[in-house]
Design an enzyme around this catalytic site. Sequence first.
Site, PDB file in Angstrom:
ATOM      1  N   THR A  39       0.828  -1.211   0.000  1.00 56.56           N
ATOM      2  CA  THR A  39       0.000   0.000   0.000  1.00 56.56           C
ATOM      3  C   THR A  39       0.865   1.265   0.000  1.00 56.56           C
ATOM      4  O   THR A  39       0.440   2.311  -0.501  1.00 56.56           O
ATOM      5  CB  THR A  39      -0.928   0.012   1.240  1.00 56.56           C
ATOM      6  OG1 THR A  39      -1.653  -1.221   1.268  1.00 56.56           O
ATOM      7  CG2 THR A  39      -1.947   1.144   1.188  1.00 56.56           C
ATOM      8  N   HIS A  42       1.361   3.228  -3.260  1.00 57.12           N
ATOM      9  CA  HIS A  42       0.128   3.921  -3.668  1.00 57.12           C
ATOM     10  C   HIS A  42      -0.037   5.225  -2.889  1.00 57.12           C
ATOM     11  O   HIS A  42      -0.430   6.252  -3.449  1.00 57.12           O
ATOM     12  CB  HIS A  42      -1.098   3.024  -3.427  1.00 57.12           C
ATOM     13  CG  HIS A  42      -1.169   1.842  -4.352  1.00 57.12           C
ATOM     14  ND1 HIS A  42      -1.335   1.987  -5.711  1.00 57.12           N
ATOM     15  CD2 HIS A  42      -1.084   0.520  -4.116  1.00 57.12           C
ATOM     16  CE1 HIS A  42      -1.365   0.783  -6.269  1.00 57.12           C
ATOM     17  NE2 HIS A  42      -1.205  -0.125  -5.321  1.00 57.12           N
TER      18      HIS A  42
HETATM   19 ZN    ZN Z   1       0.513  -3.021   5.209  1.00 59.95          ZN
END
Ligand code: ZN
Length: 347
Positions: A39, A42
């Site tokens: 993540t 991103h």
């Molecule tokens: Zn994570």
Amino acid sequence: MEALVVESPGRFEVREVEVPRPGRLEVLSRVRAVAICGTDPHIIKGDFQGFWPKAFPFTPGHEWSGDVIAVGEGAEHFGWAVGDRVAGTSHAGCGVCRKCVEGRYNVCENYGRESVHRQYGHYTQGCYATYVVHSIKSVFKIPDQLGYEEAAVLDPAAIALHTVRRGGVQAGDSVAITGPGVMGILVAECAKATGAGRVIVLGRGARLSKVRELGYETVDVSRGDPVAAVREITGGLGVEVALECAGAPESLQWCVAMLRRGGRCAVVGIPLSGVALPIQKMVLDELEVVGVRASAGEMTQVMPLVVDGRIRVGALITHRYALRDFAEAYRVFTERVDGALKVIVQP
Ligand SMILES: [Zn+2]
Ligand SMILES: [Zn+2]
């Protein structure tokens, strides 16, 4: 102290910032290891701008371990003390809304209200720094047998266990997993640890070879129709449970298509666009598709499974960098240099 500061989407540097101070029911920790999460790029690139984070400049990072060095007001009443070894996680629910009271603080109804809620490294200051402040709801004491690097991977391991739970995996079930990255492998380990009869991982390339090395049955999606392949090796029936860890619309469609009647699919990968699903088939075959957001209580539960080797987090750690070399760590992680899986950053 040093911290990674993302100034604007895609533009970051490691620079001096002020050491934060722990408030009520918070602790300040010296960060020893941070694992780069899928993540993070991103967030750094601004794919979720306005949400994760609400604004730049921002310090991301949420998979970490370290030592408590200062205890905020009231934390001592809950047994917190200087010197505690801890692993962090991102969600700190309000503790009061209906979902929090039910134990589902990962879907807290006060999400995003910083006066009562936090999500570290997403919209609250994260851990790519020498020191980090966390609510005592988001730090967990770790056993002595667990090193800092392994402990930094407890957060995604907890999410993997939550994924398996959301998928409703029962002893003896056949389980298919899409996405042979870190999350897919951790989910496979948790499925096996909780009694799955068969674990089949779908993917391609070097990452799929790694999965095979770890002893899993695999389906190479670059060699023909993966749904047909899974049906073939399950006697034409399909799997009881499919766990989607790739975040690609196509793999979610495969997951639903390879379910056995009455089967269930849990989705932890976040597709960046809408996905068409076969609603008629889902109705008539009583298929279920459920979302998975982070974890809710699994940080503590996953620790004994990591300590006794049933969840092999050590096998996933491939690279280590000092925080000041974050740019290189980021490149190795995002370009998957030398089979990079978990890249550890040490502030
Ligand atoms: Zn994570
Ligand atoms: Zn809440």
